[in-house]
Structure formats: structure tokens, C-alpha cells
Design a protein around this motif. Structure first.
Motif: not given
Length: 609
Positions: A345-354
């Protein structure tokens, strides 16, 4: 003048409490609604079977990330594909909000009876709305309904409502502005009791697809899911799945199964998702996303494409925000994330934020796309490698047969023309030469097609891709190292070697056939599971109906017994009244007889007396 000043003072004193309840004035400038936020819907596309179980949770995660930026009007895809039903639920929520406002007004004006009716109407309307969004509003309406009970002096009804509210929402707040100290003490005592007895479990299953599961308005994951630590009360379950009608029920017991009904747009959605799965890095991906945005009626589409692997390990994720009008990629990010858990979830959140924080500029007036420039899709690349290996083997076989044909030609020249062996050498030489020509031509064609499939752009017409989620493939000259085909030793039967990789040429079709059979098998298993769930649900309904009939029969017997006891009591009272009346009548007659028996006093007796 004195009268005017006195009236002004009285008016200020009366208006003071009302002004005190109003929110403070905002002195800071507020942003003017110059332009409405663009509407956006979220779709998560699994690129393999291992990622399918993560779709509902990742969808909720992406929707929350988009809503948290405050830049978009997030439209849930399930609601967009069920527009009429979603509109009806929102109308119920609006009715509930109006009733709540009317109840609050009546409560402030000390008309607590009317306030109770309005708050109860708000609760009923909220129950028919989307509780995944409005459960907190319903709890607030129920708290104010309890406050109205307290104001009316109905403490028993208030106690029952307090227990019911806290059983589903232990965090419900009871303001001292509406509840006296005794009622707040009862609230805290009930809250502790509810939390101490929270030992109930509930398993939620859905067919034919997985769905987001909301329990009393709180997201709990994807079905099937087993929930524990629940209070011993009925709970509201809301199920959301794109392409299927939303299910919402008040449930009890330890297990519940739902059969979701597809909407009219379900086949179209499935078709578009399959197009994205087939070409996740091709032009067809963006075309399918544009069609999906048009189907949902939103200006933008946020797509999360994810590839997982069984067990722990890395998986590929690609996040793309696309404009429905012309397919311009407003944001793009890709990279590896872990397969599950908080790290994923943290990795996906990072991509979503970008992707969500800013909009990528256009290339002049042309939209920017991120197709696969130099990184073809997995299926395309696999087919290319197979054809490359086959071409290398055919070229090697052609060279070998060419050498054999040359050797046969030299031997034929040294052999007398009248010899029978010369005819055999001539025939073998021609055969080997023909095989060599065919092998070289077929090898060149196969190697060329393989190189194009493995290393060409694949989508065509797009801009240069951003860094892909996987490392770039080796250059074309390194391809033959995967399946080297050196010239064989003399004496080895070459035809077998030339056709050895041939079965791999059909691997894409074979793979498609295997996937089709797997889907049919999965569909068959789902149908069987659905039938079993339907049978179990029918048995549960029959059992519940039987228990309901038994309960009604018991209640009927109790009512008959109570009525019989009342009749007997009435007859007993009637007999007692009749006996009392008879005794009084007998005493009256007795007194009359005694009065008649006494001698009458004449005038002489009175004079003598």
C-alpha cells in the motif's frame, strides 16, 4: 427613547444564545469556485491471477488518495455504472439531511415532539441511502433522536436507543449541550459494556465476483472476509463492485452470502478491462480507458495496472491518469511494489501521489501518451523470443544442409558418372540444397518477425515512454543467446533439430486456449459455488421462516393464554360483584323487614314520652 432602548436591549439578550450557537465568522479569504473540480473515476486492472484478489482494496485505496488531494470530484465507478440507483440513494440522503435540519430547528425552538418525529424520519431516510458514505450522518441523527427522548422525559426509550447506537458505533459522541450528566454516565457505562462483550464474528461472502465490504460504514476489505470483535447486535453490510448492483442489508448471525446482480453495463466494462489486460503498454490501453471514461461520464480516468506473483516478492504497478476527451496522459508513474501488506500500500500510495499532484503539459497542442517505446508487452515479447529462437534454429539447419549439399556435390564430381552411387549423391545433393534454401528463407522470416515483436514499440503512434516498471530488454543482437543454434556435428540427424522449437510457435494461441479453458473452469466452479450458496441461502431462509412461524405460534399461544386469563379474571370479578350485589340486596330487605316488625308509635305514646 427609553422604551426603544429597552426593546433593543431585550432583543440583544434574546438573540445572544442563538448567535452563540452559530459557527465563527471566517475572516480569511475563501477560494472562489472559479472552476469546478474535474470528475474522475478509478479503475484497477489486474494483469495476472495473483493480482485479482487485491483489486477491491486497491480500488478503495486509489479512490481515497484521489479524494484526499481535494483536486477532483471522485465518482465511484460502481455508482457511475448504476446511475439511477445511485441517484436514488443520494436523493434519500438529501431528504434525510433536510429532515435533520428541520428536527434541529424544532429542538432549538423547544418543540421536542416535532424534533423527535423529524429525527426519526432522518434515520429512516439515511437507512435507504448509501451507508458506506452516510453511516456517520445516520448515527448523528440517532443521537439527536435520543436527545429528543431525553427532553420528553422518556428515559426508557432513550436507554434502548443508546444501547443500539453504541452497539454499531462505539465512538458515537453525546454532547453535554444535549445530555445531562446522568445520561452521559449511562452512555459511558453502556459503551464499556458493549466493548467488553464485542466477541462476535461475521463472515461475508459474495458471488460471482469479489466486492468491497463496508461494515457500519467502515471499509473492511474485499470479500470473502471474516470479521471478528463485533458487538452482539445486527450490523449494516454494504457491498460495492463495479458493474454490479450495490447490496446493502442489516444482517445478523455468523455468516452471510450475497449474490450480486450485474448491471446493463457489466459486459461492456468486462470487455474494456480485458482490452487493457491484453495490451497494458499499447495504444489500445488508452483507447479502452477513454471508452471507460465515456461510459462512466467522467472527465478523467485514474487507472492502476498491477501484476502480482504468488507469495512474497515484487510486483509491477503502473498508474496512469488520462483525460477522457483526447487520451492525454495527465500523469504517469510505474515501478515495482511488494506483493501484499502495508509495504504494498505504501508503494502504491507513492505512485498515486506522483500521478495526482500535478498535470503533465501537452506536446504543443498534441496529447502526450506513454505507450511502450522499446518495451513491448509480455505476451508480445514472449512470442518474439519464440520466433527468434525458431529462426535461429532454422538458419542453423539451413547452413548445415547447405554444407551437406556442397559435400555431396564434391563427392559427385569425384565419382564416375556410370556408377550407381553417383545417382544417389546427385539426388541427395538436390534434396539437401532444397532443404537448405527453405531453412534459410524460413529462418530469416521467423527471426525478422521475432525481432519486430520482441523489440518494436508495440503500440505505435505514442510518445516516448516514461521509465517502465521492468528493466529494458536486451538489444536485438543479444537475442540469439537465449536459444543458440550452432551448426551440428556431422552425422546428427538435422531434420529433427530443425523442427525442434516448432511447437513453441503456437504458444500464444495455446496460451489463449489454456486461459479460455481456465476461465471456463473458473466460471464452472463459480456457478457451482453460486448454486451451493443459493441452496444454503434457501435453506437459511426456510429455517428462518420456520423459526419465525414457531415464534408467531408461541406468541399466538401466549396471546390466547393472556386473553383466557383476562376472561377468567373478568368473570371472577363479575361473580364477586354479583355476590356483593346479592348480599347488599339481602341486607336491604332484612332492614326493611325489621323496620316493618317494629310497632308504630301513636300520639298517646308520644305525649307520654
Amino acid at each position: 427613547m427609553d422604551a426603544a432602548l429597552s426593546g433593543l436591549l431585550v432583543g440583544l439578550l434574546a438573540a445572544g444564545p442563538a448567535f452563540a450557537q452559530q459557527p465563527p465568522l471566517r475572516l480569511l479569504p475563501r477560494a472562489l469556485p472559479a472552476a469546478a473540480a474535474p470528475s474522475l473515476t478509478v479503475v484497477v486492472v489486474p494483469l495476472d491471477a495473483a493480482a485479482r484478489t487485491q483489486v477491491p482494496r486497491l480500488t478503495y485505496l486509489a479512490e481515497q488518495a484521489a479524494a484526499g488531494t481535494g483536486r477532483f470530484e471522485v465518482v465511484r465507478l460502481a455508482d457511475a455504472l448504476e446511475a439511477d440507483a445511485a441517484r436514488a440513494r443520494e436523493e434519500k440522503a438529501a431528504q434525510a439531511a433536510t429532515a435533520f435540519a428541520e428536527g434541529q430547528k424544532a429542538y432549538d425552538e423547544l418543540d421536542t415532539q416535532k424534533a423527535l418525529q423529524q429525527f426519526d424520519a432522518a434515520v429512516q431516510a439515511y437507512e435507504a441511502s448509501d451507508l458506506s458514505r452516510h453511516f456517520t450522518d445516520m448515527s448523528r441523527a440517532r443521537v439527536m433522536k435520543i436527545a429528543s427522548h431525553v427532553a420528553n422525559g422518556d428515559n426508557k426509550a432513550a436507554a434502548r436507543e443508546i444501547s443500539d447506537v453504541l452497539a454499531r458505533n462505539p465512538q458515537a459522541e453525546f454532547s453535554p449541550n444535549y445530555f445531562p450528566a446522568d445520561e452521559r454516565n449511562l452512555v459511558e457505562k453502556t459503551r464499556k459494556s458493549v466493548l467488553a462483550q464485542a466477541d462476535k464474528t461475521l463472515e461475508v461472502k459474495t458471488q460471482p465476483v469479489m466486492a468491497q465490504v463496508f461494515l457500519d460504514g467502515q471499509f473492511q476489505g474485499s470479500s470473502p472476509v471474516k470479521l471478528s470483535g463485533l458487538s452482539r447486535a445486527d450490523h449494516f453490510i454494504t457491498l460495492v463492485a463495479p458493474g454490479y448492483a450495490q447490496e446493502q442489508q442489516r444482517v445478523s448471525g455468523a455468516e452471510v452470502a450475497f449474490t450480486l446482480q450485474p448491471t446493463v453495463h457489466a459486459p461492456r466494462l468486462r470487455e474494456l478491462v480485458e482490452r487493457i489486460e491484453d495490451g497494458p503498454e499499447s495504444k489500445g490501453r488508452d483507447e479502452a480507458l477513454k471508452a471507460l471514461g465515456t461510459l462512466a461520464g467522467t472527465q478523467q480516468v485514474l487507472a492502476l495496472l498491477i501484476r502480482g506473483t504468488p507469495g512474497a516478492g515484487a510486483q509491477d504497478a503502473m498508474v496512469l491518469r488520462l483525460e477522457t476527451r483526447d487520451g492525454h496522459n495527465l500523469g504517469y508513474a510505474a515501478g515495482p511494489v511488494t506483493a501484499s501488506g502495508e509495504a504494498m500500500e505504501a508503494g502504491v500510495q507513492s505512485l498515486l501521489a506522483n500521478v495526482l499532484t500535478g498535470d503533465a503539459p501537452r506536446n504543443g497542442s498534441k496529447p502526450v501518451n506513454h505507450f511502450s517505446a522499446g518495451a513491448p508487452s509480455a505476451n508480445r515479447r514472449t512470442a518474439g523470443y519464440v520466433l527468434l529462437a525458431t529462426g535461429a534454429a532454422l538458419l542453423a539447419g539451413g547452413i548445415y544442409f547447405g554444407l551437406e549439399a556442397s559435400s555431396k556435390s564434391d563427392q559427385f564430381k569425384e565419382t564416375p558418372q556410370t556408377s550407381a552411387r553417383g545417382e544417389a549423391l546427385k539426388s541427395d545433393g538436390k534434396t539437401f540444397a532444397l532443404i537448405a534454401d527453405l531453412g534459410v528463407l524460413a529462418g530469416l522470416a521467423s527471426a525478422g518477425a521475432g525481432a519486430w515483436l520482441a523489440f518494436s514499440e508495440g503500440g505505435g503512434g505514442g510518445q516516448k515512454a516514461a521509465p517502465a516498471s521492468r528493466p529494458p530488454e536486451p538489444p536485438a543482437e543479444a537475442a540469439p543467446t537465449e536459444a543458440p543454434a550452432p551448426a551440428p556435428e556431422p552425422g546428427v540427424a538435422p531434420p529433427e533439430k530443425a523442427v525442434e522449437p516448432a511447437p513453441e510457435k503456437l504458444s500464444p494461441k495455446k496460451r489463449a486456449e489454456e486461459e479460455r479453458r481456465a476461465r471456463e473452469e473458473a466460471a464452472k466452479q463459480e456457478r457451482q459455488a453460486r448454486e451451493e450458496a443459493t441452496k444454503q441461502e434457501r435453506r437459511n431462509r426456510e429455517e428462518a421462516a420456520k423459526k419465525e412461524r414457531e415464534r408467531e405460534e408461541a406468541e399466538r399461544r401466549e396471546r390466547e393464554d393472556a386473553e383466557r386469563r383476562e376472561r377468567e379474571e373478568a368473570e371472577r370479578r363479575k361473580r364477586q360483584e354479583e355476590e356483593q350485589r346479592k348480599r347488599e340486596e339481602a341486607e336491604r330487605r332484612k332492614r326493611e323487614e325489621e323496620r316493618k316488625k317494629r310497632p308504630a308509635l301513636d300520639e298517646d305514646d308520644l305525649r307520654n314520652y
